[in-house]
Design a protein around this motif. Structure first.
Motif, short mmCIF file in Angstrom:
data_model
loop_
_atom_site.label_atom_id
_atom_site.label_comp_id
_atom_site.label_asym_id
_atom_site.label_seq_id
_atom_site.Cartn_x
_atom_site.Cartn_y
_atom_site.Cartn_z
N ARG A 150 -6.09 6.70 7.53
CA ARG A 150 -6.43 6.77 6.11
C ARG A 150 -7.16 5.51 5.66
O ARG A 150 -6.86 4.41 6.12
N GLU A 196 -7.06 3.55 3.10
CA GLU A 196 -6.35 2.41 2.51
C GLU A 196 -5.64 1.54 3.55
O GLU A 196 -5.17 0.46 3.23
N SER A 217 -0.55 5.42 8.00
CA SER A 217 -1.40 6.05 9.01
C SER A 217 -2.72 5.31 9.07
O SER A 217 -3.41 5.13 8.07
N ASN A 251 1.05 4.04 -3.06
CA ASN A 251 0.94 5.48 -2.87
C ASN A 251 2.10 6.22 -3.54
O ASN A 251 1.92 7.27 -4.13
N LYS A 252 3.29 5.63 -3.44
CA LYS A 252 4.48 6.27 -4.02
C LYS A 252 4.39 6.27 -5.55
O LYS A 252 4.61 7.30 -6.20
N THR A 297 0.84 -1.20 0.00
CA THR A 297 0.00 0.00 0.00
C THR A 297 0.88 1.25 0.00
O THR A 297 0.58 2.25 -0.68
N LYS A 317 1.76 8.42 -6.85
CA LYS A 317 1.93 9.79 -6.35
C LYS A 317 0.67 10.29 -5.63
O LYS A 317 0.21 11.41 -5.83
N THR A 318 0.10 9.40 -4.82
CA THR A 318 -1.05 9.81 -4.02
C THR A 318 -0.60 10.03 -2.58
O THR A 318 0.40 9.45 -2.16
N ASN A 319 -1.34 10.82 -1.86
CA ASN A 319 -1.04 11.13 -0.45
C ASN A 319 0.39 11.64 -0.26
O ASN A 319 1.07 11.27 0.70
N ILE A 320 0.84 12.46 -1.22
CA ILE A 320 2.20 13.01 -1.10
C ILE A 320 2.26 13.96 0.11
O ILE A 320 1.33 14.71 0.37
N LYS A 330 2.18 13.18 3.11
CA LYS A 330 1.58 12.62 4.32
C LYS A 330 2.46 11.47 4.80
O LYS A 330 3.26 10.95 4.05
#
Lengths: 172, 402
Positions: free
Chosen positions: B204, B206, B201, B188-189, B184, B192-195, B197
């Motif tokens: 969130r 996911e 966590s 995200n990396k 997960t 490029k989502t939740n940059i 953050k």
């Protein structure tokens, strides 16, 4: 056209799939599968197109000997018919039915079609060596803690990761 | 006790079950997004790990269930299909399938599901599978050495690793848990989502699966501490407080000899020795059921379904009493155990004593008597010979695979 519904939460889908697999093992004593149904269909086809060949070539002969009631009378054939109906119902209620072709952003439809054919051929061939595919050998094998099933699973994903870089243009 | 086929559901009905289970299987595959090759291929490029999540969750769920049902005695793990291990064929086949996965974007199950909703690449992929299977059929005789070679049989992974099944499943749960968190973060990396953050966590969406996964870890601990069905029965058999609740009915060698010679049809002798010792020496009309088999569905069914009084015997009389208790625990009241076992039976009934006796007349009478009995038992043996086959309920391991 109605809105396409989002996919199910993957963990929930996995949980439900696991329960179906467990039910399959509990009720029938065997796991789920997919490629085995294709094998039945191929043997049936060869038996009808070239009966003399089917009667002599060991691959078909052995299979027909094990399936005296006919090549198509196999558990997996019925299961796969179910898969087709089930997937169709799912596509219908989620508005995902329709003839579509998906391919990566850096490739063409022609390449995608050629690669899909090639990929299918390799999967069909490999599934015979592996005595099952991702469903029959890897997933079902994992559920019953079969050494061979888990080895097959590791080989599938290991080999895919090893070559993924060289074919990245197909997908990204 | 499972599996329910073929005893509770017959083979014909099994096809109906196949259709129904397949229907659910196909429905879930499509709902999970497995009808999209781009989603599937995301696994190998880090932009979508849906395959890993669904596959691992399904596999772990099913393996927990199988082991749990097995330990509780609801599913006979000796009767379910275990994919056999043909080592190199499995590795070569898997490697070929891996290439097929990257090129084709599907595996057979997902491809069929995708073709069902009209995905053109999946329909072509399916044609490819047909060609691939056909190709194998044509080259088969030449690669038979690989296909049927390196046969390791129905090997289980935990046996291969020398650990308990519970420990293996526990490890798989932790591995899946870790893989879900790790992938997960990668997802995200790559996307490029939740940059900006934190990578991980719990607040969130996911990462909400962690709560769900915690339940699995609990199940993992349960399986870790849980004895197998056989171990549980075995420890019950060795627990004096439990054993003392059952009254073992013994039969003496002399009484058994009389009943045998009378051709008493109300008793069924069950020889608990291993096959090879049974083959060397057994009592007339005995059925062979190795002691170990009593812990399986096949063995316990055979004993429970018998309408005759079962007379257990083994070589020295120890296992027969355990077998009798086990049968009584399973609810069969009509069981007897031969006192002293086969060894004592032979000494008392058939073996002619060679030690010098004080009373020669008595010795002569005894030896004549024993000789007579031996001959009569041998005749009875011959008569019942065809019945003295290894016992079997006909329960076989289910066939499966692709």
């Amino acid at each position: 056209m109605e809105e396409v519904k989002p996919y199910m939460n993957p963990y929930l889908a996995g949980f439900l799939l696991g329960l179906i697999l467990l039910a399959t093992i509990f009720i029938t004593g065997r796991g789920l599968g997919a490629s085995g149904a294709v094998k039945s269909a191929v043997v049936w086809g060869v038996e009808n197109v070239a009966p003399s060949h089917a009667a002599t070539a060991p691959f078909y002969k052995d299979y027909l000997q094990e399936h005296q009631d006919g090549a198509l009378k196999n558990w997996l054939v019925f299961e796969v018919i179910g898969v087709i109906i089930g997937a169709f119902i799912s596509g219908l209620i989620s508005n995902r039915l329709g003839f579509k072709l998906e391919h990566g952003p850096s490739t063409t439809s022609k390449v995608r079609i050629a690669m899909a054919l090639m990929g299918g051929l390799l999967f069909g061939l490999g599934a015979q060596f592996g005595r099952g595919c991702t469903s029959g050998a890897a997933l079902s094998g994992m559920a019953v803690l079969s050494f061979g099933g888990i080895i097959t699973m590791m080989a599938i994903f290991g080999s895919a990761y090893m070559i993924a870089f060289f074919f990245r243009k197909l997908w990204i | 006790m499972g599996p329910l086929v073929p005893e509770i559901f017959n083979q014909e009905f099994n096809y109906v079950i196949a259709l129904l289970l397949g229907l659910f299987f196909g429905f879930i595959l499509e709902q999970a997004g497995f009808s999209s090759s781009r989603k599937l291929a995301g696994l190998f490029y880090g932009y979508d790990f849906v395959v890993l999540r669904v596959f691992f969750t399904a596999g772990v769920t099913a393996m927990i269930g199988v082991l749990l049902l097995g330990n509780l005695g609801y599913l006979d793990l000796d009767l379910i299909f275990i994919n056999p291990t043909f080592l190199w064929s499995a590795i070569v086949g898997g490697a070929i399938m891996g290439v097929g996965f990257i090129l084709g974007g599907y595996c057979p199950g997902t491809g069929i599901a995708a073709a069902s909703i009209g995905k053109i690449d999946a329909i072509v992929f399916f044609v490819g599978i047909v060609l691939g299977v056909f190709l194998f059929g044509e080259i088969y005789p030449s690669i038979d050495w690989l296909y049927t070679g390196y046969n390791w049989g129905d090997l289980r992974i935990f046996d291969a690793m020398g650990i308990s099944p519970g420990l293996f499943v526990f490890g798989m749960i932790l591995m899946a848990f870790g893989a879900f968190i790790f992938t997960t973060i990668i997802e995200n990396k790559v996307n490029k989502t939740n940059i900006g953050k934190p990578a991980f966590s719990l607040s969130r969406p996911e990462f909400k699966f962690v709560y769900f996964a915690a339940i699995y870890v609990v199940f993992g601990f349960i399986l870790l501490a849980m004895p197998s069905h056989k171990d549980k029965l075995w420890s019950k058999l060795n627990d004096q407080t439990i054993v003392s609740e059952y009254k073992i009915n013994n039969i003496s060698a002399t009484e058994l000899a009389y009943r045998l010679l009378d051709e008493d049809v109300s008793i069924q002798l069950v020889d608990l020795q291993q096959n090879k010792y049974f083959a060397k020496n057994h009592l007339p009309g005995a059925a062979n059921l190795e002691f170990e088999k009593l812990f399986t569905k096949e063995g316990s069914d055979l004993i429970n379904k018998s309408k005759k009084t079962i007379v257990f015997y083994d070589y020295n009389g120890e296992l027969a009493e355990k077998a009798a208790i086990l049968a009584m625990m399973n609810g069969n009241k009509k069981v007897l155990a031969l006192n002293g076992g086969l060894k004592n039976f032979n000494q008392e009934i058939t073996q002619i004593s060679t030690k010098p006796e004080t009373d020669p007349l008595n010795t002569l009478a005894e030896s004549k008597f024993k000789q007579n009995i031996s001959e009569r038992l041998a005749m009875l043996s011959k008569k019942l010979e065809n019945k003295a086959k290894p016992a079997s309920s006909g329960a076989k391991r289910s066939k499966g695979g692709c």
